[in-house]
Design an enzyme around this catalytic site. Sequence first.
Site, PDB file in Angstrom:
ATOM      1  CG  ASP A 126     -12.985  -3.038   7.590  1.00  0.00           C
ATOM      2  OD1 ASP A 126     -12.095  -3.186   6.748  1.00  0.00           O
ATOM      3  OD2 ASP A 126     -13.677  -2.013   7.682  1.00  0.00           O
ATOM      4  CG  ASN A 174      -5.892   7.041   6.287  1.00  0.00           C
ATOM      5  OD1 ASN A 174      -5.012   7.275   7.104  1.00  0.00           O
ATOM      6  ND2 ASN A 174      -5.975   5.920   5.611  1.00  0.00           N
ATOM      7  CD  GLU A 218      -9.670   0.169   5.726  1.00  0.00           C
ATOM      8  OE1 GLU A 218      -8.657   0.190   4.998  1.00  0.00           O
ATOM      9  OE2 GLU A 218     -10.781   0.577   5.340  1.00  0.00           O
TER      10      GLU A 218
END
Lengths: 204, 322
Positions: B188, B196, B232
């Site tokens: 992860d 983002n 992700e």
Amino acid sequence: MFKLSALQHDALVEIFNLGVGQAAAAMSRIVKEEVTMSVPLIAFQSRAQVAQTLGSGEGRRISAVAQQFVGAFNTEAFLMFPEEKSLEIVRLMVGQSLTMEELGEMEQEAMSEIGNIILNSCMGAFANASGRELQGSLPIYHAGTGDDILGLSGKEWDGVVLALKIDFNIEKRHIHGHVAFLLDMTALQDLQQYVDDYLAGLTK
Amino acid sequence: MADPSPYLLNSVLKAVRVGVIVLDAGQRIVLWNRWIEQHACLPATDVLGKTFADVFPGMVDGRTHVAIRSALLNNFASLISQTLNKAPFPLYANPADAADDARMQQAVHVMPLDVPDLPRHCLVQIGDVSMSVSRERKLREMAVELESQTLVDGLTGIANRRRFDLHLEGEFRRARRNVSPLSLLMIDVDDFKAYNDSYGHQRGDACLARIAAALDAVPHRPRDLVARYGGEEFAVVLPDTDVEGALQVAEAMRTAIAALLLEHAHAGNARHVTASFGVSTLTPGQESTTGALIHGADRALYQAKRAGRNCVMVHAHEGSSA
């Protein structure tokens, strides 16, 4: 390159901002969401310069909506966005996710309507400002590089482009587009006369 | 060549498969052709001489009405697309649809019309685009269907979740048959939401693509698989690999991501993009499932996050030979 006086320049910016403001209001009614638009910049450029700004050198693909206007002055008007941006605009306007990488038939038509609204509003503000009439055609959709699109009216053409940058805001997204008016020498003189009429009207 | 006779033009207007309405300068209807009679379920005799607002009260000040005004006043033509304007006119393919108020899909063109010796008129053309709309819908459904069958992740170009599920299932059965260890890494990206939020989704996407490429470059054996698990998260299937081997791969991947030096000003405790790793290894018995392997890797990943991110943790399976 052709130059306007500071006063003429400001008058044009004001007229175009009035026009895109009306277009934004019309689009807000369609999407039932706030759409805002402004014209931060106008300039007279050669066709090659405009094509360069649009990334023709790198082969960048543009979606364009074209309309003819004839009357007080004659011009071919183009609203242009990079292809991926026009997809994004149609997505935001239609509110559905499109998985395709280019605009399908129905999306092209939607883009044509968006262009039609913006170009008509710009020219409408113009006509109202000077009290002289222009006749507008239906919009036509084109895709290709900036060179391809601006070259549509023929290679021999040697006029000037009145280029506008348009800032388009919808659902917190900011998208930049371009509007180009192709003007030959006669049209350019007519345009100048047109702006002078407008300014004369203001000071009366 | 002589102009066609008015009689001929009239016949053509009756025959065309397009709706034609002409309005005078006062927005009164002066022409209403056969097609529009049929689909609006209104004969010309009922509407001629009436204003647009009288005949279509529901459309007053709507997009079409504004376009008509713009044609009459400004001499501008307008396109009203089906996509942005769902069926503006109350028109129906047949009486049954009319009873259900299921409108026909329409594309509308509004154009100024010069008439000799009279103020400008306006022509409204309406086309039935139901066929195009259903064709586009079908195309879109097919695109979605095709996408669901693909095995490659569109953003990163590595294996997608579907390929991962299929591959893990196959390798799990194989490991059970051969009594060999199977390892799974769950990865992860650390603080990716903050990435983002501060750099935008486009740079977020580019970041994921770089990470995917870096991860994909680490394993070398043909049956190793690096996949995008979702968002992700990435997953790596390592057949015939014990805990030590899996740890080595995970560590190499962790270093590879850090070595990309992707700037991340809003990460908790690093200046660059990093990732956390959970390792799970099983030699599957008759009772074991892929779920246990995934669950173990998830638990280890959670521990890696708790331990401060940018590290590798291993899940110890109870009673496992690994």
